[in-house]
Motif scaffolding. Structure first.
Motif, PDB file in Angstrom:
ATOM      1  N   ILE A   1       2.336  -8.478  -2.708  1.00 55.43           N
ATOM      2  CA  ILE A   1       1.271  -9.639  -1.228  1.00 55.43           C
ATOM      3  C   ILE A   1       0.188 -10.695  -2.315  1.00 55.43           C
ATOM      4  O   ILE A   1       0.237 -11.339  -1.659  1.00 55.43           O
ATOM      5  N   GLU A   2       0.405 -10.142  -3.364  1.00 51.91           N
ATOM      6  CA  GLU A   2      -0.041 -11.856  -4.079  1.00 51.91           C
ATOM      7  C   GLU A   2       0.735 -12.635  -4.210  1.00 51.91           C
ATOM      8  O   GLU A   2       0.606 -13.845  -4.039  1.00 51.91           O
ATOM      9  N   ARG A   3       2.324 -11.984  -4.952  1.00 55.72           N
ATOM     10  CA  ARG A   3       3.337 -13.910  -3.937  1.00 55.72           C
ATOM     11  C   ARG A   3       3.282 -14.709  -3.256  1.00 55.72           C
ATOM     12  O   ARG A   3       4.080 -15.654  -3.090  1.00 55.72           O
ATOM     13  N   ALA A   4       3.390 -13.430  -2.224  1.00 60.36           N
ATOM     14  CA  ALA A   4       3.315 -13.757  -1.307  1.00 60.36           C
ATOM     15  C   ALA A   4       1.815 -14.833  -0.103  1.00 60.36           C
ATOM     16  O   ALA A   4       2.394 -15.671   0.297  1.00 60.36           O
TER      17      ALA A   4
ATOM     18  N   VAL B   1      -5.361  -9.826  12.162  1.00 54.78           N
ATOM     19  CA  VAL B   1      -4.401  -9.917  12.511  1.00 54.78           C
ATOM     20  C   VAL B   1      -2.869  -9.048  11.851  1.00 54.78           C
ATOM     21  O   VAL B   1      -3.137  -9.297  10.168  1.00 54.78           O
ATOM     22  N   SER B   2      -2.978  -7.873  12.414  1.00 57.37           N
ATOM     23  CA  SER B   2      -2.227  -6.205  11.695  1.00 57.37           C
ATOM     24  C   SER B   2      -0.499  -6.613  11.828  1.00 57.37           C
ATOM     25  O   SER B   2      -0.067  -6.258  13.168  1.00 57.37           O
TER      26      SER B   2
ATOM     27  N   VAL C   1      -5.698 -11.156   2.507  1.00 57.29           N
ATOM     28  CA  VAL C   1      -5.707  -9.942   3.163  1.00 57.29           C
ATOM     29  C   VAL C   1      -5.753  -8.454   3.063  1.00 57.29           C
ATOM     30  O   VAL C   1      -6.030  -8.190   0.869  1.00 57.29           O
ATOM     31  N   THR C   2      -6.450  -7.578   3.771  1.00 62.33           N
ATOM     32  CA  THR C   2      -6.330  -5.946   3.460  1.00 62.33           C
ATOM     33  C   THR C   2      -5.431  -4.859   3.458  1.00 62.33           C
ATOM     34  O   THR C   2      -4.069  -5.175   4.562  1.00 62.33           O
TER      35      THR C   2
ATOM     36  N   VAL D   1      -1.861  -5.574   6.665  1.00 65.52           N
ATOM     37  CA  VAL D   1      -0.646  -4.917   6.019  1.00 65.52           C
ATOM     38  C   VAL D   1      -0.536  -3.828   6.299  1.00 65.52           C
ATOM     39  O   VAL D   1      -1.833  -2.999   5.894  1.00 65.52           O
ATOM     40  N   ARG D   2      -0.182  -3.026   6.934  1.00 67.41           N
ATOM     41  CA  ARG D   2      -0.387  -1.452   6.962  1.00 67.41           C
ATOM     42  C   ARG D   2       0.996  -1.085   6.529  1.00 67.41           C
ATOM     43  O   ARG D   2       2.216  -0.402   6.532  1.00 67.41           O
TER      44      ARG D   2
END
Ligand SMILES: *Cc1c(COP(=O)(O)O)cnc(C)c1O
Length: 245
Positions: free
Chosen positions: A25-28, A212-213, A39-40, A231-232
């Motif tokens: 997630i951090e990289r993206a 936005v999921s 981002v959650t 993100v799920r």
């Protein structure tokens, strides 16, 4: 519950998996020029026991998701003291709305007006407010519902308006699962960019509907690049689930 050596080993495994997902997630976020805080991570705990949910809570996870009420209801009850936000992400029958309204803070899979009505009645009765996301089936034909749930893109406005007008419900945004069929199959980045455009259109009429999921274990990176706020992620954190019968 998960005390002892086995619990400790499981906790260490979950922590390592969470760290790997966090790194992705951090990289993206860095690539997209987005703040990590935008981002959650929602951890999808389906098929895994309440003891794992508790370990995740101890590791700092605050958002968990389930896709079947039968499994989710007892799990949420078993973890009621864990200060978690519960997301419901699966196809939902109207006769399960009352149960789901008892524990879910958000339903990501709102895809028909009948379900809006059922959830609204259930929320009012439970004296709770439920955040709703309109699930979009990017591969569905106009006027139809996707194979895995979701409304065709041209049905989003009507559903969003219905949620916004309903008592007990709050319109939080949109959700999708990357299509397995049609021209977007195997192209999650393009699919998620289409979802972002739908979200932008929706926010013109409903400015608070900012969620936005999008994105799961296989494509969370593309989702973050395309602007997902949630993100799920299931198997990348908890391990491969046995295949569905
Ligand atoms: C199971 C599920 C996920 C998580 O999938 P993984 O591939 O295990 O990360 C995300 N969204 C929905 C709607 C799901 O049913």
């Amino acid at each position: 519950m998960s005390s002892g050596a086995a619990g400790e080993a499981r906790k260490a495994g979950l922590a390592a998996n969470l760290a790997r997902v966090e790194e992705r997630i951090e990289r993206a976020c860095a690539t997209a020029g987005r703040a990590r805080g935008d981002v959650t991570l929602v951890v999808v705990t389906k098929t895994y026991p309440a003891s794992d949910v508790r370990l995740l809570a101890e590791l700092g996870v605050r958002d968990v998701a389930e896709n079947r009420d039968q499994e989710a209801a007892p799990k949420a009850a078993a973890c009621a003291d864990a200060d978690l936000s519960w997301h419901f992400v699966g196809q939902l029958q109207t006769n399960k709305a009352r149960s789901v309204a008892g524990y879910a803070d958000r339903v990501h899979s709102v895809d028909r007006v009948r379900l809006v009505t059922a959830l609204a009645n259930a929320a009012v009765r439970a004296e709770r407010e439920i955040g709703c996301l309109v699930q979009v089936a990017l591969d569905a034909e106009s006027g139809s519902v996707g194979e895995r749930g979701g409304v065709a893109p041209d049905g989003v406005t009507e559903l969003a308006d219905a949620v916004a007008a309903a008592q007990g419900l709050r319109l939080d945004g949109v959700m999708t699962v990357a299509p397995l069929t049609g021209p977007l199959a195997g192209r999650p980045l393009e699919a998620f960019e289409q979802l972002r455009e739908i979200s932008t259109g929706l926010r013109a009429a409903h400015p608070a509907a900012t969620m936005v999921s999008a994105g799961m274990s296989a494509d969370l990176d593309e989702a973050v690049l395309a602007g997902a706020t949630h993100v799920r992620v299931g198997s990348a954190v908890l391990g491969q689930r046995p295949p569905l019968r």
